[in-house]
Design an enzyme around this catalytic site. Structure first.
Site, PDB file in Angstrom:
ATOM      1  N   GLY A 120       0.452  -1.448   0.203  1.00 34.99           N
ATOM      2  CA  GLY A 120       0.228   0.149  -0.433  1.00 34.99           C
ATOM      3  C   GLY A 120       0.906   1.294   0.518  1.00 34.99           C
ATOM      4  N   CYS A 121       1.026   1.704   1.045  1.00 38.86           N
ATOM      5  CA  CYS A 121       1.339   3.301   1.080  1.00 38.86           C
ATOM      6  C   CYS A 121       3.184   3.297   0.903  1.00 38.86           C
ATOM      7  CB  CYS A 121       1.369   3.485   2.744  1.00 38.86           C
ATOM      8  SG  CYS A 121      -0.145   4.000   2.854  1.00 38.86           S
ATOM      9  N   VAL A 122       4.014   1.972   0.917  1.00 40.01           N
ATOM     10  CA  VAL A 122       5.320   2.003   1.030  1.00 40.01           C
ATOM     11  C   VAL A 122       5.176   1.497  -0.463  1.00 40.01           C
ATOM     12  CG1 VAL A 122       7.369   0.703   1.156  1.00 40.01           C
ATOM     13  CG2 VAL A 122       6.200   1.146   2.977  1.00 40.01           C
TER      14      VAL A 122
ATOM     15  N   SER B 290       4.716   5.618  -2.510  1.00 38.61           N
ATOM     16  CA  SER B 290       5.334   6.174  -1.458  1.00 38.61           C
ATOM     17  C   SER B 290       7.110   5.758  -2.802  1.00 38.61           C
ATOM     18  CB  SER B 290       5.951   6.438  -0.411  1.00 38.61           C
ATOM     19  OG  SER B 290       4.910   6.255   0.919  1.00 38.61           O
TER      20      SER B 290
END
Length: 211
Positions: A151-153, A156
């Site tokens: 997800g966020c990793v 990013s």
């Protein structure tokens, strides 16, 4: 009859390698209580080990003068600033302003000199001033860690590459709900967008590039 392995399938197509630049920073994505607390809908069994790796990396980075950047997630009480993401994933109500689940763990909190960027979407860059701040500081390489890998990793790391930073995703310092998406996303990040490195390699990057 089975087909070729993923590694065989990608061989000769996605084999480029990136080298760290001259000024790295450590980007710790959403290592917060929600993922570490049993009974939380977002709890991940592997989160604690990844948090410990993040703590070691943060200590090393601060000692070397390498910038440490944290992100967290926070929403208005009605979730109106979360848009479609908040509607798609109602579990994000764990991060409504004031929720204890959105706090940083006691043993991995921002220290004086660290920076914190609060976001509402997966990428640490979307809707924040992170890219401008890093460029202003001359950062060219990001050691990226945190939750969750898929997800966020991942979001990013992808945006880091698109903003011109060399993304180095630290395997032991990331975690996900299940090993399958964790490994699949690390594989794809390595193939196309980033370098996936070990904690030991990350510590070596920090030691070799003090600020």
């Amino acid at each position: 009859m089975g087909g070729p392995s993923a590694s065989d399938n990608y061989a000769g197509v996605y084999e480029g390698r990136l080298q760290p630049g001259s000024r790295p920073a450590l980007l710790i994505v959403d290592v917060v209580v929600a993922y570490l607390t049993e009974g939380s809908a977002l709890f991940m069994e592997t989160a604690a080990a990844a948090k410990d790796a993040n703590r070691r990396l943060a200590l090393a980075a601060r000692a070397a003068g390498v910038p440490v950047v944290f992100t967290n997630v926070q929403y208005k009480p009605d979730g109106s600033d979360g848009g479609v993401f908040y509607r798609k994933a109602p579990v994000l109500k764990a991060f409504v302003e004031g929720s204890p689940l959105g706090a940083f763990p006691d043993d991995l909190t921002p220290q004086p000199g660290d920076r914190v960027f609060t976001k509402q979407y997966p990428s640490a860059f979307f809707g924040t001033d992170l890219a401008n701040a890093l460029h202003a500081d001359g950062i060219d390489t990001l050691l990226i860690t945190g939750y969750s890998t898929s997800g966020c990793v991942r979001a990013s790391a992808l945006d880091a590459m698109q903003y011109g930073f060399v993304p180095l995703v630290v395997r032991e310092a990331c975690a996900d709900r299940h090993p399958a998406p964790h490994e699949a996303n690390l594989f794809d990040l390595q193939a196309k967008y980033a370098e996936v490195i070990s904690e030991a390699e990350a510590l070596a990057v920090i030691a070799a590039h003090p600020a």
